[in-house]
Design an enzyme around this catalytic site. Structure first.
Site, PDB file in Angstrom:
ATOM      1  CG  HIS A 161      -1.919  -1.064   1.408  1.00  0.00           C
ATOM      2  ND1 HIS A 161      -2.051  -1.672   2.495  1.00  0.00           N
ATOM      3  CD2 HIS A 161      -2.715  -1.692   0.534  1.00  0.00           C
ATOM      4  CE1 HIS A 161      -2.969  -2.779   2.315  1.00  0.00           C
ATOM      5  NE2 HIS A 161      -3.503  -2.552   0.962  1.00  0.00           N
ATOM      6  NE  ARG A 163      -2.604  -7.622  -4.500  1.00  0.00           N
ATOM      7  CZ  ARG A 163      -3.410  -7.938  -3.347  1.00  0.00           C
ATOM      8  NH1 ARG A 163      -2.772  -8.202  -2.410  1.00  0.00           N
ATOM      9  NH2 ARG A 163      -4.721  -8.207  -3.781  1.00  0.00           N
ATOM     10  CB  SER A 206      -4.326  -6.778   4.650  1.00  0.00           C
ATOM     11  OG  SER A 206      -3.923  -5.476   4.254  1.00  0.00           O
TER      12      SER A 206
END
Ligand code: PNS
Length: 161
Positions: free
Chosen positions: A18, A91, A129
């Site tokens: 991030h 990604r 995450s």
């Protein structure tokens, strides 16, 4: 005219992936507003305030970044911030279908708002995450995965006691 971009997410917790996107967006736009989703459907591991506090620590060195909360529709938040740009990190191909669907949906809701995808740096392609939460839960090292200043906070909350 000041160009503001919105970078939305749950940030549960913020990762170096991030931060990489925020840093790069901050060089393209005059201002980047990180929009932390307050009332998502998910049950986050970290409280809303914890997620915001971690982001504030992580972006403290980037002057043109603000951390704000939002609930409801993302496009409404984008308008409220006088912006017309949503930034998303991409990604891998696995992100594509979901992100493409969200970009098209957001365009349907607000045709003047554009979604811009920044390709994640290769060193963070594997990072998410949920992976950070999993590693922390099992006592693994978070070095290079999250900002150094947050390792203790994350491990204290999620790690083995
Ligand atoms: O980090 P996440 O959980 O992948 O972020 C998802 C987020 C917050 C970007 C997405 O859930 C969102 O935009 N939520 C706001 C509600 C909304 O606008 N929904 C319609 C467009 S998908």
């Amino acid at each position: 005219m000041q160009r503001t971009a919105i970078y939305p997410g749950s940030f549960d917790p913020v990762t170096n992936g991030h931060i990489d996107i925020i840093t790069r967006a901050s060089k393209i736009f005059d201002k980047v507003v990180v929009g932390v989703l307050e009332n998502g459907a998910k049950h986050p591991a970290f409280t809303f305030q914890e997620r915001v506090n971690m982001l504030k620590v992580a972006v403290a060195g980037i002057p043109n970044v603000d951390i704000k909360s939002f609930s409801g529709l993302l496009v409404d938040f984008v308008k409220q911030e006088d912006s017309s740009v949503i930034i998303k990190g991409m990604r891998a191909v696995s992100d594509f279908e979901y992100e493409f669907q969200m970009a098209l949906l957001n365009r349907k809701l607000a045709p003047d708002i554009e979604t811009i995808f920044l390709a994640t740096s290769d060193k963070y392609c594997f990072l998410s995450s949920s992976i950070v939460r999993d590693i922390a839960k099992h006592g693994g090292s978070l070095e290079d995965l999250v900002p150094d200043e947050l390792i203790e906070t994350i491990c204290e909350k999620l790690g083995k006691s």
